[in-house]
Design a protein around this motif. Sequence first.
Motif, PDB file in Angstrom:
ATOM      1  N   ALA A 154       0.862  -1.186   0.000  1.00  0.00           N
ATOM      2  CA  ALA A 154       0.000   0.000   0.000  1.00  0.00           C
ATOM      3  C   ALA A 154       0.897   1.234   0.000  1.00  0.00           C
ATOM      4  O   ALA A 154       1.704   1.418   0.916  1.00  0.00           O
ATOM      5  N   THR A 155       0.767   2.056  -1.023  1.00  0.00           N
ATOM      6  CA  THR A 155       1.636   3.209  -1.219  1.00  0.00           C
ATOM      7  C   THR A 155       0.806   4.450  -1.491  1.00  0.00           C
ATOM      8  O   THR A 155      -0.151   4.398  -2.272  1.00  0.00           O
TER       9      THR A 155
ATOM     10  N   PHE B 105      -2.650   3.882  -3.271  1.00  0.00           N
ATOM     11  CA  PHE B 105      -2.766   2.705  -4.122  1.00  0.00           C
ATOM     12  C   PHE B 105      -2.538   1.476  -3.236  1.00  0.00           C
ATOM     13  O   PHE B 105      -1.405   1.180  -2.853  1.00  0.00           O
ATOM     14  N   ASP B 106      -3.609   0.773  -2.914  1.00  0.00           N
ATOM     15  CA  ASP B 106      -3.535  -0.347  -1.972  1.00  0.00           C
ATOM     16  C   ASP B 106      -3.766  -1.656  -2.711  1.00  0.00           C
ATOM     17  O   ASP B 106      -4.895  -1.990  -3.086  1.00  0.00           O
ATOM     18  N   TRP B 107      -2.677  -2.402  -2.919  1.00  0.00           N
ATOM     19  CA  TRP B 107      -2.742  -3.714  -3.570  1.00  0.00           C
ATOM     20  C   TRP B 107      -2.490  -4.844  -2.564  1.00  0.00           C
ATOM     21  O   TRP B 107      -2.193  -5.959  -2.933  1.00  0.00           O
TER      22      TRP B 107
ATOM     23  N   ILE C 143      11.444  -1.185 -10.125  1.00  0.00           N
ATOM     24  CA  ILE C 143      10.311  -2.101 -10.254  1.00  0.00           C
ATOM     25  C   ILE C 143       9.707  -2.469  -8.900  1.00  0.00           C
ATOM     26  O   ILE C 143       8.483  -2.495  -8.745  1.00  0.00           O
ATOM     27  N   GLU C 144      10.533  -2.725  -7.907  1.00  0.00           N
ATOM     28  CA  GLU C 144      10.010  -3.213  -6.637  1.00  0.00           C
ATOM     29  C   GLU C 144       9.183  -2.166  -5.888  1.00  0.00           C
ATOM     30  O   GLU C 144       8.415  -2.500  -4.983  1.00  0.00           O
ATOM     31  N   ARG C 145       9.299  -0.877  -6.268  1.00  0.00           N
ATOM     32  CA  ARG C 145       8.509   0.171  -5.628  1.00  0.00           C
ATOM     33  C   ARG C 145       7.606   0.895  -6.613  1.00  0.00           C
ATOM     34  O   ARG C 145       6.989   1.901  -6.276  1.00  0.00           O
ATOM     35  N   ASN C 146       7.497   0.373  -7.811  1.00  0.00           N
ATOM     36  CA  ASN C 146       6.759   1.041  -8.873  1.00  0.00           C
ATOM     37  C   ASN C 146       5.287   0.614  -8.819  1.00  0.00           C
ATOM     38  O   ASN C 146       4.954  -0.542  -9.056  1.00  0.00           O
ATOM     39  N   ILE C 147       4.398   1.555  -8.504  1.00  0.00           N
ATOM     40  CA  ILE C 147       2.991   1.184  -8.312  1.00  0.00           C
ATOM     41  C   ILE C 147       2.357   0.689  -9.599  1.00  0.00           C
ATOM     42  O   ILE C 147       1.454  -0.154  -9.573  1.00  0.00           O
ATOM     43  N   VAL C 148       2.800   1.209 -10.740  1.00  0.00           N
ATOM     44  CA  VAL C 148       2.246   0.769 -12.018  1.00  0.00           C
ATOM     45  C   VAL C 148       2.636  -0.683 -12.281  1.00  0.00           C
ATOM     46  O   VAL C 148       1.804  -1.523 -12.646  1.00  0.00           O
TER      47      VAL C 148
END
Length: 505
Positions: free
Chosen positions: A33-34, A45-47, A289-294
Amino acid sequence: MTDAAALWKSLETLEFPTLAALFAASGRLDRYATTLDLPGGPIRFDWSKTHLHQAAETILGDLATAQGFAEKRRQLFDGEPVNNTEGRAAEHTAQRGIGAAASVVEAEALHERMKALVDAIHEGLLGDVKSLIHIGIGGSALGPALAIDALTRDGARVAVHVVSNIDGCALEAAFKLCDPATTMIALASKTFTTTETLTNAASALDWLRQGGVDDAYGRVIALTAAPEKAVEWGVDDTRVLPFAQSVGGRYSLWSSIGFPIALAIGFDGFAEFLAGAAAIDLHFLETPIERNIVVRAAFADLIYTQALGCQTRAVFAYDERLSLLPSYLQQLEMESNGKRVTTDGRPLGRPSAPVTWGGVGTDAQHAVFQLLHQGTHLIPVDFIAVKIPGHDLDPVHHQILLSNCFAQGAALMAGKASDDGARAYPGNRPSATMLAEDLNPATLGALIAFHEHRVFVSAALLGINPFDQFGVELGKAIAKQIDTGGGKGFDASTEALLAAAGFGE
């Protein structure tokens, strides 16, 4: 097997713990969740309620490397021909100021041309203009319709009515809301050959003439990548707003196709819309990539389509102002990634895009959520909500709206056991939530750009081209054949339908 094939196999055979088990481990919320601070305000953005986990991310990260994702992303932003079947770049990000330098300069110049016309209309230099009928179809209509509906609930500088359907009822409905004496027409067509758009345009010109407008063509503004065809059709070249051939239809609302948005909310608002999208562009381009919300969202999408057999994804906007967003995302994903071959023309050999569908909360809860909670299909769900309400009524309205949104995600995940099967909820059903602080031009721009890049990531890992859409051409060609008197040689059912409808009489 190739490296990519082996990695897909690893994903398909990977174990996916239940959502409850994933939450039992520490740090899940912090990882998945970021909140991004964006020009229009923060968006969360909560995945975390998806089945993403470290092992799956590792496989998908390796797959991104094997499929050359970083290079494909660079090519996209550098304006290289990523649309290989048509030999074109896909330069919608350049419209937002992020892209090849020459393309950004060109986009800025075309935006200035658009701004001059918008300002002239607002200042009354083209007469008393109270309404605009915007005629287009597909990406030339749905994007403007979404933005105008979302951003003008409190009023518009000029009232805009978007017409896309060839059914004359749609055009007549717009006519009833407008006065020919104070109405302009915008024709949006990339090629300026679109049958539906030009047919509607001819009827709009007739309506203006019947309403007493002597110079009907003088009321027309063309939004196109083929300006010479617009002039040939009859539009004055000072009323033609071009955009680049490298901007695809469903990505074109950032270009002069966005003219009706700017006319409705003012060009400053349109600039904020671009700025919100550009902020997501930079996040997508620069964040690992590891912190990229897309990338995270696309990874989850691929888990569900490729490993867990999900054929659809549902999108529910818990905000009336975003009621057209599910339809917009439906076109974006299904036209982009609904492909059956890879970029080198080989059979894809695996699922491509899910069927994207959805609606508006809380209406949808009383229509389709039964299947989401207790049906036999596993369907990932996206919830989109806004913290600040778009109305001045009792705050209880918004409190109930948001509580329902969050409750649905919690219920899908947790489920509820019961000895009565009809009252049992299996749970372990995934959802993601996007919560914006406020809905404004920049926020809307950010949400749309997020989904554009999300689709691109899935395409890059699948090895398909998300920027062509040949699948829509065959039906159009057959329709044209029928319209020109060639309605013969079809299957018996089609010929009977044509006869029943009176074709050939």
